[in-house]
Design a protein around this motif. Sequence first.
Motif, short mmCIF file in Angstrom:
data_model
loop_
_atom_site.label_atom_id
_atom_site.label_comp_id
_atom_site.label_asym_id
_atom_site.label_seq_id
_atom_site.Cartn_x
_atom_site.Cartn_y
_atom_site.Cartn_z
N HIS A 98 66.82 53.20 -8.21
CA HIS A 98 65.92 52.82 -9.30
C HIS A 98 65.60 51.32 -9.28
O HIS A 98 64.46 50.92 -9.50
N LYS A 99 66.60 50.51 -9.00
CA LYS A 99 66.40 49.06 -9.00
C LYS A 99 65.52 48.58 -7.85
O LYS A 99 64.95 47.50 -7.93
N LYS A 100 65.40 49.38 -6.79
CA LYS A 100 64.50 49.01 -5.69
C LYS A 100 63.05 48.93 -6.18
O LYS A 100 62.24 48.22 -5.60
N GLY A 101 62.75 49.65 -7.24
CA GLY A 101 61.41 49.64 -7.82
C GLY A 101 61.20 48.51 -8.82
O GLY A 101 60.24 48.52 -9.59
N LYS A 102 62.11 47.55 -8.84
CA LYS A 102 62.02 46.39 -9.74
C LYS A 102 62.01 46.80 -11.21
O LYS A 102 61.30 46.23 -12.04
N LYS A 156 60.63 56.71 -12.44
CA LYS A 156 60.78 55.56 -11.54
C LYS A 156 59.91 54.36 -11.88
O LYS A 156 60.23 53.25 -11.50
N SER A 157 58.85 54.54 -12.64
CA SER A 157 58.00 53.40 -13.00
C SER A 157 58.38 52.81 -14.36
O SER A 157 57.71 51.91 -14.85
N GLN A 158 59.47 53.29 -14.93
CA GLN A 158 59.93 52.83 -16.25
C GLN A 158 61.32 52.20 -16.12
O GLN A 158 62.06 52.51 -15.20
N ASN A 159 61.65 51.33 -17.07
CA ASN A 159 63.04 50.91 -17.20
C ASN A 159 63.79 52.13 -17.71
O ASN A 159 63.26 52.90 -18.51
N LEU A 160 65.02 52.30 -17.28
CA LEU A 160 65.75 53.52 -17.58
C LEU A 160 67.07 53.24 -18.28
O LEU A 160 67.88 52.45 -17.80
N ILE A 161 67.27 53.91 -19.40
CA ILE A 161 68.54 53.87 -20.12
C ILE A 161 69.11 55.28 -20.08
O ILE A 161 68.46 56.22 -20.52
N LEU A 162 70.31 55.42 -19.55
CA LEU A 162 71.00 56.70 -19.54
C LEU A 162 72.10 56.66 -20.59
O LEU A 162 73.05 55.89 -20.47
N ASP A 163 71.97 57.47 -21.61
CA ASP A 163 72.92 57.50 -22.72
C ASP A 163 73.89 58.66 -22.53
O ASP A 163 73.52 59.83 -22.69
N ILE A 164 75.13 58.33 -22.18
CA ILE A 164 76.14 59.37 -21.98
C ILE A 164 77.24 59.28 -23.03
O ILE A 164 78.37 59.73 -22.82
#
Length: 110
Positions: free
Chosen positions: A63-67, A34-42
């Motif tokens: 996730h975006k609520k955490g900026k 949650k404290s990182q930018n997240l990339i989900l590779d599917i």
Amino acid sequence: MKVDQKGHTTIVKDTQGDVNSFIEKVTRDHNSFKSQNLILDITHDKNVTLKDIKLFSELSKTHKKGKKSFVIVADGIDFNAVPTKLIVVPSLQEAKDIIEMEEIERDLGF
């Protein structure tokens, strides 16, 4: 599921090709991302549909609520049909570029 952390971004790659179990795992482990930018590779799952992509909506919203950025990398879908609340791109490089642009926007106060 393979997790790769680089700087302020975490890339989570689906290695099983099952979107539903992947969403469950990422949701369960979300506190560690949650404290990182997240990339989900599917991209490993060649049978991903727009309906499958929409299943990520709630996780993206949380996730975006955490900026932080939330980007999905998928292949073989109609990108124009993806809801505007989700960011879906065809390649890992594009996902990294999106995150870089969003980081700049946040730094500028947008």
